[in-house]
Design an enzyme around this catalytic site. Structure first.
Site, short mmCIF file in Angstrom:
data_model
loop_
_atom_site.label_atom_id
_atom_site.label_comp_id
_atom_site.label_asym_id
_atom_site.label_seq_id
_atom_site.Cartn_x
_atom_site.Cartn_y
_atom_site.Cartn_z
N MET A 64 -24.33 -13.50 1.69
CA MET A 64 -23.03 -13.33 1.17
C MET A 64 -21.84 -13.70 2.33
SD MET A 64 -22.92 -10.53 -1.72
CE MET A 64 -23.11 -9.16 -0.69
N GLY A 65 -22.40 -14.43 3.39
CA GLY A 65 -21.70 -14.46 4.63
C GLY A 65 -21.62 -13.42 5.36
N ALA A 66 -20.57 -13.30 6.27
CA ALA A 66 -20.68 -12.37 7.34
C ALA A 66 -21.77 -12.41 8.22
CB ALA A 66 -20.41 -10.99 6.86
N SER A 113 -24.20 -6.57 7.99
CA SER A 113 -22.75 -6.74 8.05
C SER A 113 -22.11 -5.63 8.04
CB SER A 113 -22.55 -7.73 6.95
OG SER A 113 -23.05 -7.36 5.72
N HIS A 122 -29.43 -13.20 9.85
CA HIS A 122 -29.31 -14.43 8.85
C HIS A 122 -29.75 -15.62 9.61
CE1 HIS A 122 -26.10 -11.87 7.14
NE2 HIS A 122 -26.72 -12.17 6.03
N ASP A 163 -33.61 -5.59 3.59
CA ASP A 163 -33.30 -5.20 2.26
C ASP A 163 -34.71 -5.28 1.39
OD1 ASP A 163 -30.52 -4.60 2.21
OD2 ASP A 163 -30.34 -6.78 2.64
N HIS A 215 -24.93 -12.83 10.71
CA HIS A 215 -25.40 -12.41 12.00
C HIS A 215 -26.70 -12.96 12.39
CE1 HIS A 215 -27.79 -9.87 9.46
NE2 HIS A 215 -26.65 -9.21 8.81
O1 PAF Z 1 -28.73 -10.21 0.50
C1 PAF Z 1 -27.68 -10.67 -0.02
O2 PAF Z 1 -26.94 -11.08 0.94
C2 PAF Z 1 -27.14 -10.80 -1.38
O3 PAF Z 1 -27.65 -9.60 -1.99
C3 PAF Z 1 -27.85 -12.08 -1.94
C4 PAF Z 1 -29.51 -12.13 -1.85
C5 PAF Z 1 -27.49 -13.31 -1.15
C6 PAF Z 1 -27.23 -12.25 -3.32
O4 PAF Z 1 -25.92 -12.26 -3.44
#
Ligand code: PAF
Length: 277
Positions: free
Chosen positions: A30-32, A186, A37, A150, A34
């Site tokens: 979802m961007g932001a 984030s 990611h 997560d 770090h």
């Molecule tokens: O972990 C996330 O950033 C979101 O839950 C995902 C997996 C991109 C789904 O929108």
């Protein structure tokens, strides 16, 4: 790095990546972005796949009490980080592309989605599962990389892929941490300096609990001690518990695949973390 903002552009970029690399790996975000990611992108690139990272702040995974407009957005910064990480393609769909008029299918995962984050954030995993299924379909990806930070999300998406026989593999990647142990997120940017200094206690308590369980202490006492220690450090503990890793069902004693999972609020920031027990 290529950028696609429409489905036709995505499809043609994916087709050419498939020609060059043979297979496709996706990093949904979802961007932001770090370093957590970036670790997913690095792992995907190292696999030899053509790598597509999606950036889409998914409205359907925000529960009614959560503020979608507060979610941090930094497209230029994110694109720079992805380019530097070796990502081949970034997918930047708009809301109409992800949820076109007439779209009528949402995916409800029960089992691993039922408790913990599923209970605290009603509808959250419905939104996550649905957007992931759509992203996988759009990119026709062979693999998708998710951070273990997560933990429950990884189990929910894996369950969905298994149950719906989706032709891809979910690849979990270990959590990236700050030097003091705080899991990258984030949300960390919303901590005040004083809260940031305390935030590392969450991981310290996971480690202490894992060591106590491994030493043979009873789970109930270990978990109660961790919750009390967190409360003393100013955390409002939602849960700090022992579960079966894949199913997220609560456990009253250590067993293979056990996982400690926690969610606790510091000020306005809800922090999540977990570790193998
Ligand atoms: O972990 C996330 O950033 C979101 O839950 C995902 C997996 C991109 C789904 O929108």
């Amino acid at each position: 790095m290529q950028i696609a903002r429409t489905l036709p552009d995505l499809r043609s970029a994916i087709a050419s990546l498939r020609k060059t690399h043979g297979h496709i790996a996706m990093v949904p975000t979802m961007g932001a972005l770090h370093a957590g990611h970036q670790a997913l992108v690095h792992a995907a690139v190292a696999s030899g796949a053509g790598v597509v990272t999606s950036i889409f702040v998914n409205p359907t995974q925000f529960a009614a009490h959560e503020d979608l407009s507060r979610y941090p957005r930094d497209e230029a910064g994110d694109l720079a980080k992805l380019g530097a990480s070796g990502c081949h393609l970034t997918w930047l769909p708009d809301v109409e592309t992800m949820y076109p008029p007439g779209a009528a299918t949402m995916i409800d995962v029960a089992g691993p989605a039922s408790r913990w984050e599923g209970a605290a954030r009603p509808g959250h995993f419905r939104g996550v599962a649905t957007v992931c299924a759509r992203l996988f379909g759009q990119a026709q990806t062979d693999k998708a990389y998710f951070g273990e930070k997560d933990w429950q999300q990884v189990q929910v998406v894996t369950r969905m892929v298994t149950d719906l026989l989706l032709p891809l593999e979910i690849v979990p990647i270990p959590t990236v941490r700050e030097p003091d142990g705080l899991a990258l997120s984030s949300r960390n940017r919303f901590l005040t300096p004083a809260e940031r200094a305390e935030a590392c206690v969450l991981y310290a308590q996971l480690r202490a609990a894992a060591a106590a369980l491994a030493g043979g202490e009873a789970a109930e006492a270990v978990l109660a001690r961790a919750r009390a220690a967190l409360a003393q450090h100013g955390f409002d503990v939602d849960y700090f518990t022992l579960v079966d890793g894949p199913s997220l069902e609560p456990l009253d004693r250590l067993q293979p695949n056990a996982r400690l999972i926690t969610a606790a609020r510091l000020g306005t920031v809800r922090l999540l973390d977990n570790m193998a027990a």
